[in-house]
Design a protein around this motif. Structure first.
Motif, PDB file in Angstrom:
ATOM      1  N   VAL A   5       0.832  -1.199   0.000  1.00 42.51           N
ATOM      2  CA  VAL A   5       0.000   0.000   0.000  1.00 42.51           C
ATOM      3  C   VAL A   5       0.873   1.259   0.000  1.00 42.51           C
ATOM      4  CG1 VAL A   5      -1.806   1.267   1.219  1.00 42.51           C
ATOM      5  CG2 VAL A   5      -1.835  -1.229   1.203  1.00 42.51           C
ATOM      6  N   VAL A   6       1.874   1.272   0.875  1.00 41.56           N
ATOM      7  CA  VAL A   6       2.766   2.428   0.964  1.00 41.56           C
ATOM      8  C   VAL A   6       3.470   2.671  -0.360  1.00 41.56           C
ATOM      9  CG1 VAL A   6       4.854   3.319   2.081  1.00 41.56           C
ATOM     10  CG2 VAL A   6       3.083   2.203   3.456  1.00 41.56           C
ATOM     11  N   GLN A   7       4.004   1.610  -0.951  1.00 44.64           N
ATOM     12  CA  GLN A   7       4.727   1.747  -2.216  1.00 44.64           C
ATOM     13  C   GLN A   7       3.813   2.189  -3.352  1.00 44.64           C
ATOM     14  OE1 GLN A   7       6.820  -2.006  -2.718  1.00 44.64           O
ATOM     15  NE2 GLN A   7       7.640  -1.828  -0.642  1.00 44.64           N
ATOM     16  N   ALA A   8       2.594   1.672  -3.372  1.00 47.00           N
ATOM     17  CA  ALA A   8       1.648   2.051  -4.417  1.00 47.00           C
ATOM     18  C   ALA A   8       1.316   3.539  -4.349  1.00 47.00           C
ATOM     19  CB  ALA A   8       0.373   1.221  -4.294  1.00 47.00           C
ATOM     20  N   LEU A   9       0.988   4.031  -3.159  1.00 50.16           N
ATOM     21  CA  LEU A   9       0.607   5.438  -3.021  1.00 50.16           C
ATOM     22  C   LEU A   9       1.803   6.368  -3.184  1.00 50.16           C
ATOM     23  CD1 LEU A   9      -2.006   5.052  -0.158  1.00 50.16           C
ATOM     24  CD2 LEU A   9      -2.457   5.780  -2.505  1.00 50.16           C
ATOM     25  N   ASN A  10       2.995   5.920  -2.763  1.00 49.48           N
ATOM     26  CA  ASN A  10       4.189   6.718  -3.015  1.00 49.48           C
ATOM     27  C   ASN A  10       4.404   6.907  -4.512  1.00 49.48           C
ATOM     28  OD1 ASN A  10       4.823   7.066  -0.328  1.00 49.48           O
ATOM     29  ND2 ASN A  10       6.392   5.483  -0.274  1.00 49.48           N
TER      30      ASN A  10
ATOM     31  N   VAL B  88      -3.888  -2.519  10.425  1.00 43.63           N
ATOM     32  CA  VAL B  88      -3.083  -1.906   9.378  1.00 43.63           C
ATOM     33  C   VAL B  88      -2.891  -2.894   8.233  1.00 43.63           C
ATOM     34  CG1 VAL B  88      -1.860  -0.290  10.873  1.00 43.63           C
ATOM     35  CG2 VAL B  88      -0.956  -2.607  10.582  1.00 43.63           C
ATOM     36  N   PRO B  89      -2.633  -2.362   7.017  1.00 39.28           N
ATOM     37  CA  PRO B  89      -2.616  -0.940   6.686  1.00 39.28           C
ATOM     38  C   PRO B  89      -4.018  -0.345   6.661  1.00 39.28           C
ATOM     39  CG  PRO B  89      -2.370  -2.270   4.704  1.00 39.28           C
ATOM     40  CD  PRO B  89      -2.321  -3.225   5.857  1.00 39.28           C
ATOM     41  N   MET B  90      -4.135   0.876   7.159  1.00 39.36           N
ATOM     42  CA  MET B  90      -5.391   1.625   7.081  1.00 39.36           C
ATOM     43  C   MET B  90      -5.115   2.931   6.358  1.00 39.36           C
ATOM     44  SD  MET B  90      -8.084   2.877  10.047  1.00 39.36           S
ATOM     45  CE  MET B  90      -8.821   1.256  10.233  1.00 39.36           C
ATOM     46  N   VAL B  91      -5.934   3.214   5.348  1.00 34.50           N
ATOM     47  CA  VAL B  91      -5.710   4.373   4.481  1.00 34.50           C
ATOM     48  C   VAL B  91      -6.864   5.362   4.628  1.00 34.50           C
ATOM     49  CG1 VAL B  91      -5.298   5.155   2.118  1.00 34.50           C
ATOM     50  CG2 VAL B  91      -4.500   2.896   2.834  1.00 34.50           C
ATOM     51  N   PHE B  92      -6.502   6.620   4.823  1.00 33.81           N
ATOM     52  CA  PHE B  92      -7.481   7.710   4.823  1.00 33.81           C
ATOM     53  C   PHE B  92      -7.273   8.549   3.574  1.00 33.81           C
ATOM     54  CE2 PHE B  92      -7.221   6.469   9.208  1.00 33.81           C
ATOM     55  CZ  PHE B  92      -8.490   6.671   9.718  1.00 33.81           C
ATOM     56  N   LEU B  93      -8.361   8.963   2.962  1.00 32.52           N
ATOM     57  CA  LEU B  93      -8.321   9.848   1.804  1.00 32.52           C
ATOM     58  C   LEU B  93      -9.094  11.113   2.135  1.00 32.52           C
ATOM     59  CD1 LEU B  93      -7.839  10.686  -1.128  1.00 32.52           C
ATOM     60  CD2 LEU B  93      -9.785   9.254  -1.797  1.00 32.52           C
ATOM     61  N   ASN B  94      -8.391  12.248   2.087  1.00 36.19           N
ATOM     62  CA  ASN B  94      -8.997  13.542   2.406  1.00 36.19           C
ATOM     63  C   ASN B  94      -9.704  13.498   3.761  1.00 36.19           C
ATOM     64  OD1 ASN B  94      -8.062  14.437  -0.081  1.00 36.19           O
ATOM     65  ND2 ASN B  94      -9.988  14.005  -1.123  1.00 36.19           N
ATOM     66  N   GLY B  95      -9.075  12.800   4.713  1.00 38.77           N
ATOM     67  CA  GLY B  95      -9.586  12.755   6.081  1.00 38.77           C
ATOM     68  C   GLY B  95     -10.606  11.676   6.359  1.00 38.77           C
TER      69      GLY B  95
ATOM     70  N   ASN C 108     -12.058   7.558   5.953  1.00 35.41           N
ATOM     71  CA  ASN C 108     -11.578   6.189   5.770  1.00 35.41           C
ATOM     72  C   ASN C 108     -11.754   5.756   4.322  1.00 35.41           C
ATOM     73  OD1 ASN C 108     -11.232   3.320   5.885  1.00 35.41           O
ATOM     74  ND2 ASN C 108     -11.570   3.430   8.083  1.00 35.41           N
ATOM     75  N   PHE C 109     -10.655   5.325   3.684  1.00 38.03           N
ATOM     76  CA  PHE C 109     -10.676   4.946   2.269  1.00 38.03           C
ATOM     77  C   PHE C 109     -10.590   3.435   2.082  1.00 38.03           C
ATOM     78  CE2 PHE C 109      -8.100   3.967  -1.580  1.00 38.03           C
ATOM     79  CZ  PHE C 109      -8.987   4.409  -2.557  1.00 38.03           C
ATOM     80  N   ALA C 110      -9.685   2.789   2.800  1.00 40.74           N
ATOM     81  CA  ALA C 110      -9.497   1.352   2.602  1.00 40.74           C
ATOM     82  C   ALA C 110      -8.713   0.764   3.762  1.00 40.74           C
ATOM     83  CB  ALA C 110      -8.765   1.080   1.292  1.00 40.74           C
ATOM     84  N   GLN C 111      -8.865  -0.545   3.952  1.00 42.28           N
ATOM     85  CA  GLN C 111      -8.120  -1.280   4.970  1.00 42.28           C
ATOM     86  C   GLN C 111      -7.602  -2.558   4.331  1.00 42.28           C
ATOM     87  OE1 GLN C 111     -11.501  -1.520   7.511  1.00 42.28           O
ATOM     88  NE2 GLN C 111     -10.772   0.025   8.930  1.00 42.28           N
ATOM     89  N   GLY C 112      -6.405  -2.947   4.691  1.00 44.22           N
ATOM     90  CA  GLY C 112      -5.852  -4.181   4.173  1.00 44.22           C
ATOM     91  C   GLY C 112      -4.952  -3.971   2.966  1.00 44.22           C
ATOM     92  N   ARG C 113      -4.386  -5.057   2.522  1.00 44.07           N
ATOM     93  CA  ARG C 113      -3.416  -5.045   1.435  1.00 44.07           C
ATOM     94  C   ARG C 113      -4.060  -4.600   0.129  1.00 44.07           C
ATOM     95  NH1 ARG C 113       1.057  -8.449   1.304  1.00 44.07           N
ATOM     96  NH2 ARG C 113       2.191  -8.360  -0.665  1.00 44.07           N
ATOM     97  N   MET C 114      -3.414  -3.682  -0.569  1.00 40.95           N
ATOM     98  CA  MET C 114      -3.872  -3.214  -1.876  1.00 40.95           C
ATOM     99  C   MET C 114      -2.660  -2.865  -2.725  1.00 40.95           C
ATOM    100  SD  MET C 114      -6.982  -0.592  -0.967  1.00 40.95           S
ATOM    101  CE  MET C 114      -7.592  -0.538  -2.654  1.00 40.95           C
ATOM    102  N   GLY C 115      -2.758  -3.103  -4.014  1.00 39.59           N
ATOM    103  CA  GLY C 115      -1.724  -2.688  -4.942  1.00 39.59           C
ATOM    104  C   GLY C 115      -2.176  -1.479  -5.740  1.00 39.59           C
ATOM    105  N   VAL C 116      -1.320  -1.017  -6.628  1.00 42.01           N
ATOM    106  CA  VAL C 116      -1.634   0.169  -7.434  1.00 42.01           C
ATOM    107  C   VAL C 116      -2.931  -0.017  -8.197  1.00 42.01           C
ATOM    108  CG1 VAL C 116      -0.888   1.574  -9.389  1.00 42.01           C
ATOM    109  CG2 VAL C 116       0.769   0.893  -7.665  1.00 42.01           C
ATOM    110  N   GLU C 117      -3.077  -1.154  -8.862  1.00 38.29           N
ATOM    111  CA  GLU C 117      -4.257  -1.359  -9.705  1.00 38.29           C
ATOM    112  C   GLU C 117      -5.545  -1.326  -8.894  1.00 38.29           C
ATOM    113  OE1 GLU C 117      -3.391  -4.992 -11.674  1.00 38.29           O
ATOM    114  OE2 GLU C 117      -2.117  -4.068 -13.196  1.00 38.29           O
TER     115      GLU C 117
END
Length: 526
Positions: free
Chosen positions: A135-140, A171-178, A180-189
């Motif tokens: 997730v970190v690598q995809a968003l980076n 984790v991983p937990m992702v917030f988008l513009n404040g 909750n956007f997604a939880q768990g493993r995700m790739g770029v696609e």
């Protein structure tokens, strides 16, 4: 912080950088800031293209640092010290900010660049989480490619107040513009698909236009990957449609029984499987969830959640399995709010807290042992009258002072305040009494459930446990439909066994193609 071998490797990697990199560190007088500065100073000494600037009076999280390149609108930041599983994320970020191209397909790169709007992502991770780096690598990478995308990766263990305030319990937990956007493993696609609302329809149209495959593999774990490789090596038209290529392997921390490889990790093996499949002429379609199988006279059709469908002369089903739920009140309500399945990923978020582990097999006991070194107290509950884990694991478990083991315990409910877990109740199966355990986390480790719900009206015979019934050749009850791996009745759900079963199913499918086409050839000759 970096040993000589790692320093040498990193210096070689940084030679691939083509433009200057600016690291801006935000620090205070704390020990974590000093540790981060030590790492950043070492990094900056390895390349004359890296410049380090230190700020103490800005309003950024501390410790944290941004990566950018002069003249490039890149907004990428690490809050914390990205070592452990995240060190690779740091190295990749340096390379990509420094102009080294990624291996992402040009089609996906253009899809990222075409995203409009303002996307401010925050990802909470733990250094022991094997799912977080994806997730970190995809968003980076996305933030490097598109100036409208901003990303900060946050080590939850260092920013406990944020974790508490935002109720981050998985984790991983992702917030988008404040939000909750997604939880768990995700790739770029996967991330791009969530942002690009028209992507599913486009993928469905592409699938509908494809010619029938000779072998279509549904599922991309070890069994599916092996089946695809064996089929492609026969020179026949082969496709793979997977909901998540790599499957359960991606969620496995340590693998020490994969013969000839002394030790590896699930994500590394998953990446190797994908690379091996891509070495062959295989049409790989990821992020595709199968919903229906229709067996026709000459072709088998698989319909997918995005509205698309694929047809094939033979099919290999390798959809694997997922973690089994307890199926008690409160479990789904508090999923990722204290109820979780990955002690390696989420354990650090429960530092100093009380947790329960449900399940007394090897997975449950290993989870309890791992958590005991992090949390305040572990209560392990086992339904049976005794633990089923290996003796060596049981001895280790019973030696730990902050672990209680309760057998003959049937979990009955997960309780909380609506925001996070506060307790669970269980029934003592000997006395019949109901009891309560006050805690903040529940780690469920009670085995796997085959992914076969979509096959119940297909004509494929399932066992009482929901597994696909197969014969010694991997053949199911439907001609031309084969199955392999954890989704089948084959005992011992192991990676090496799944690979063998996938290979066997592909060979059986090839044999089926030869035998069913032979009479047609004779008819033409006559």
């Amino acid at each position: 912080m970096l040993d000589a071998n790692l320093t040498s490797q990193l210096k070689a990697y940084l030679e691939k950088v083509t433009r200057p990199i600016e690291i801006v560190a935000s620090v205070d007088d704390g020990a974590s800031s000093q540790e981060m500065l030590e790492l950043l100073n070492e990094l900056s000494s390895l390349s004359d293209k890296i410049a380090l600037v230190v700020h103490r009076d800005d309003d950024q999280r501390k410790p944290s640092f941004s990566l950018s390149s002069p003249g490039q609108p890149i907004d990428l930041r690490f809050a914390g010290i990205p070592m452990g599983h995240e060190f690779t994320s740091l190295v990749l970020a340096l390379l990509q900010v420094g102009g080294h191209p990624s291996k992402l397909s040009q089609e996906v790169i253009e899809q990222i660049k075409d995203l409009h709007g303002e996307y401010r992502f925050e990802t909470y991770f733990s250094l022991s989480c094997q799912n977080c780096p994806d997730v970190v690598q995809a968003l980076n990478l996305m933030s490097v490619l598109n100036p409208n995308i901003h990303h900060v990766a946050i080590d939850g263990a260092l920013f406990q107040e944020e974790v508490e305030a935002r109720k981050v319990l998985s984790v991983p937990m992702v917030f988008l513009n404040g939000e909750n956007f997604a939880q768990g493993r995700m790739g770029v696609e996967e991330i791009v698909a969530k942002l690009d609302s028209g992507s599913a329809a486009r993928e469905a149209a592409k699938m509908n236009d494809k010619a029938p495959f000779e072998v279509l593999v549904v599922g991309g774990g070890p069994a599916g990957a092996a089946a695809a490789i064996y089929a492609a090596r026969k020179g026949i038209r082969t496709g793979v449609a997977a909901e998540r290529f790599g499957g359960q392997v991606l969620d496995t921390m340590a693998i020490e029984n994969f013969i000839s490889v002394q030790a590896t990790e699930g994500p590394k093996l998953g990446a190797a499987l994908e690379a091996h499949v891509k070495d062959y002429d295989v049409d790989l379609m990821n992020l595709q969830r199968a919903e229906k199988l229709i067996a026709g006279k000459d072709l088998i059709e698989i319909q997918f959640a995005n509205g698309g469908s694929l047809k094939a002369k033979t099919v290999v089903l390798s959809t694997g399995a997922r973690w089994r739920n307890m199926n008690v009140p409160g479990e789904q309500e508090y999923r990722n709010k204290g109820v979780t399945f990955c002690p390696h990923c989420d354990g650090p978020l429960f530092k100093g807290k009380r947790v329960a582990v449900i399940g007394g097999g090897n997975s449950g006991v290993e989870a309890a042992i791992d958590l005991a070194g992090i949390v305040k107290h572990v209560t392990l509950l086992e339904f049976d009258s005794k633990l089923r884990a290996d003796d060596v694991l049981q001895r280790k478990l019973h030696s730990l002072p902050n672990v209680d083991v309760i057998t003959s315990a049937q979990t009955t409910e997960v309780l909380g305040d609506g925001q996070q877990v506060g307790a669970l109740t269980y029934k003592d199966r000997v006395s019949g009494e109901s009891r309560k355990v006050e805690l903040e986390g529940v780690f469920v480790q009670i085995g796997l459930l085959p992914n076969t719900e979509w096959l119940k009206d297909s004509g494929v015979t399932l066992s009482p446990r929901g597994e696909i019934e197969i014969d010694i050749r991997g053949q199911t009850s439907l001609p031309g439909v084969f199955a392999a791996g954890d989704v089948t009745t084959v005992p011992y759900k192991q990676i090496v066994i799944a690979m063998g079963e996938g290979s066997k199913a592909a060979l059986s499918a090839f044999d089926h193609l030869i035998r069913t086409s032979a009479p047609q050839e004779e008819a033409k000759a006559a």
